[in-house]
Design an enzyme around this catalytic site. Structure first.
Site, PDB file in Angstrom:
ATOM      1  N   SER A  91     -68.102  25.551 -31.657  1.00  7.30           N
ATOM      2  CA  SER A  91     -66.958  25.573 -32.402  1.00  7.30           C
ATOM      3  C   SER A  91     -65.805  24.817 -32.252  1.00  7.30           C
ATOM      4  O   SER A  91     -64.858  24.566 -33.014  1.00  7.30           O
ATOM      5  CB  SER A  91     -66.652  27.005 -32.713  1.00  7.30           C
ATOM      6  OG  SER A  91     -66.651  27.848 -31.341  1.00  7.30           O
ATOM      7  N   ASP A 151     -58.615  36.203 -30.776  1.00  8.19           N
ATOM      8  CA  ASP A 151     -59.148  34.935 -30.299  1.00  8.19           C
ATOM      9  C   ASP A 151     -58.423  34.019 -29.302  1.00  8.19           C
ATOM     10  O   ASP A 151     -57.481  33.633 -29.876  1.00  8.19           O
ATOM     11  CB  ASP A 151     -59.584  33.950 -31.618  1.00  8.19           C
ATOM     12  CG  ASP A 151     -60.314  32.868 -31.544  1.00  8.19           C
ATOM     13  OD1 ASP A 151     -60.049  32.416 -30.481  1.00  8.19           O
ATOM     14  OD2 ASP A 151     -60.633  32.182 -32.576  1.00  8.19           O
ATOM     15  N   HIS A 167     -60.294  29.408 -29.450  1.00  8.19           N
ATOM     16  CA  HIS A 167     -59.880  28.472 -30.544  1.00  8.19           C
ATOM     17  C   HIS A 167     -58.295  28.507 -30.693  1.00  8.19           C
ATOM     18  O   HIS A 167     -57.747  28.993 -29.922  1.00  8.19           O
ATOM     19  CB  HIS A 167     -60.815  28.759 -31.908  1.00  8.19           C
ATOM     20  CG  HIS A 167     -61.907  28.988 -31.710  1.00  8.19           C
ATOM     21  ND1 HIS A 167     -62.548  30.236 -31.660  1.00  8.19           N
ATOM     22  CD2 HIS A 167     -63.342  28.118 -31.543  1.00  8.19           C
ATOM     23  CE1 HIS A 167     -64.038  30.225 -31.269  1.00  8.19           C
ATOM     24  NE2 HIS A 167     -64.037  28.651 -31.507  1.00  8.19           N
TER      25      HIS A 167
END
Length: 441
Positions: free
Chosen positions: A157, A409, A412
């Site tokens: 990702s 998160d 990211h």
């Protein structure tokens, strides 16, 4: 003639010569200058006698990894490569090239602005390398350099995160068209820039090698085949001109490892009666298989291929990621406040090491037209705990007040955000490669 008269005559001649000498020199100088202007090589030594035989080889005979022509080598000795790994974040009033409302390719979980993040300070920092400057991203330049080429982002990702950052930056100059999508969560996609015939793809392959991801209905571990490249992306190698590889975080998950068709160990697999193996050596094996497979499949074909390995991007959880760990900081770490160490340093070191080993492998096999390089972003990423979505991976997480447990998160990056810097450095590497190519022509 008497002796005295002779001496007197000689003195007169010597005096006359001294008077005339400057006029003779002044009269000859224009003639010499004219000859130099119309025939400059006449005053140089013969090329046949002065140049070594090896320098008469044509430029076309040099591959990407051969020694450069003597003239190019002389020019390069004065170049000072920029070490983007070393530097600091400095305030920047200008801010990002795009915003979260004007780019349609951002994954929802990284669109921090549209999800209600109010503190915008994370957008106003620039990376300043210690010994050089990092130019702002020039979308027009990137598009021109990639004309008629296929750029592929391959990996986990983080590869997708970097891809979407790049697409948003390029979209400020030329609009891409989504021409292909497939897989769960559209993990395989391709865009086309008709203005310059550029294709940009993303291939989901979190291990780069063949792997079976754990599922809700199957075993609670991944399966990795470390001696086999993942054909879901490798089957398209012949159609790629530039590859960006990104991997690392998925190797932290429980997994069983295969090599030569047999299990040789596992990571965190209680009850399976396999030898416990740390994931560092497994990452090393996976990268070695990936890069050597690229060399074997493309290196001997003569067609150009550039490969970039983006180094490990550290997470910034304060607390356990699955136990309400968060990343609440709103400013970068100051230089020296946070050191690169432990797992982050080890993961980066393995990736750098494998890129250098692959370069030597390509040289040993005399495979030209193939360039490999690391995009070393680990340190600059480490210093940005403020750039993650945090709780804003979900829309307006505090709309109903502060919650006791909010998922964060801290892996990211918000878009726009610090990861845009990855692509600024990426562009500088492409420009450097273009400059080297031109100097060899």
């Amino acid at each position: 003639m008497k002796m005295g008269s002779i001496n007197s005559f000689k003195d007169q001649l010597l005096s006359l010569a001294k008077k005339l000498l400057p006029y003779v020199i002044y009269s000859l100088l224009p003639i010499a200058l004219l000859r130099l202007y119309f025939n400059p090589l006449a005053f140089l030594p013969s090329a046949e006698t002065e140049l070594p035989h090896s320098s008469l080889i044509t430029v076309a005979s040099y591959s990407s990894y051969s020694s450069p022509p003597p003239s190019a080598e002389k020019e390069r000795t004065f170049e000072t490569p920029c070490d983007y790994f070393s530097g600091k974040w400095i305030p920047d009033k200008i801010g990002p090239l795009y915003n979260g409302t004007t780019c349609g390719t951002i994954k929802e979980g990284q669109n921090c602005i549209s999800h209600g993040r109010l503190d915008m300070g994370y957008l106003y920092w620039r990376w300043k390398p210690s010994e050089c400057n990092l130019p702002r991203f020039e979308p027009e330049t990137f598009i021109q350099l990639l004309q008629n080429k296929h750029l592929a982002f391959v990996g986990d990702s983080m590869a997708r995160n970097q891809l979407e950052s790049l697409l948003c930056m390029l979209a400020t100059a030329s609009t891409p068209n989504l021409i292909y999508r497939n897989g769960e969560d559209n993990k395989f996609r391709r865009w086309h820039f008709p203005s310059h015939n550029i294709s940009v793809s993303v291939y989901w392959s979190p291990f780069l090698v063949e792997g079976i991801e754990k599922s809700n209905t199957g075993p609670n571990h991944n399966e990795l085949y470390l001696d086999q490249i993942d054909e879901k992306w490798a089957k398209d190698l012949d159609r790629m001109d530039l590859i960006v590889l990104s991997t690392g975080h998925w190797f932290l998950h429980p997994a069983v490892y295969f090599e030569g068709g047999s299990v040789f160990g596992c990571h965190y697999c209680p009850g399976l009666n396999h030898t416990e193996i740390g994931f560092y050596d497994v990452l090393r094996k996976a990268l070695r298989t990936t890069l050597n497979s690229i060399i074997e499949r493309r290196g001997g074909k003569g067609s150009g291929l550039d490969v970039i390995v983006t180094t490990f991007s550290p997470a910034h959880f304060e607390g356990e990621w699955d136990k309400a760990g968060a990343c609440p900081k709103t400013k970068p770490y100051r230089n020296g406040e946070k050191e690169l160490e432990g797992m982050d340093a080890e993961m980066r070191e393995i990736e750098i090491e494998q890129v250098e080993a692959a370069k030597k492998n390509a040289i040993a096999k005399r495979f030209g037209g193939l360039r490999l390089e690391a995009l070393d972003v680990t340190k600059l990423a480490l210093l940005r705990p403020d750039g993650h979505p945090g709780p804003y991976m979900h829309p307006f997480p505090f709309a109903n007040g502060v919650q006791e447990r909010v998922q964060n998160d801290c892996v990211h990056w918000c878009l726009p955000g610090p990861i845009d810097t990855w692509n600024e450095i990426f562009l500088e590497k492409i420009k450097k490669w273009k400059g080297q190519l031109m100097s060899e022509e």
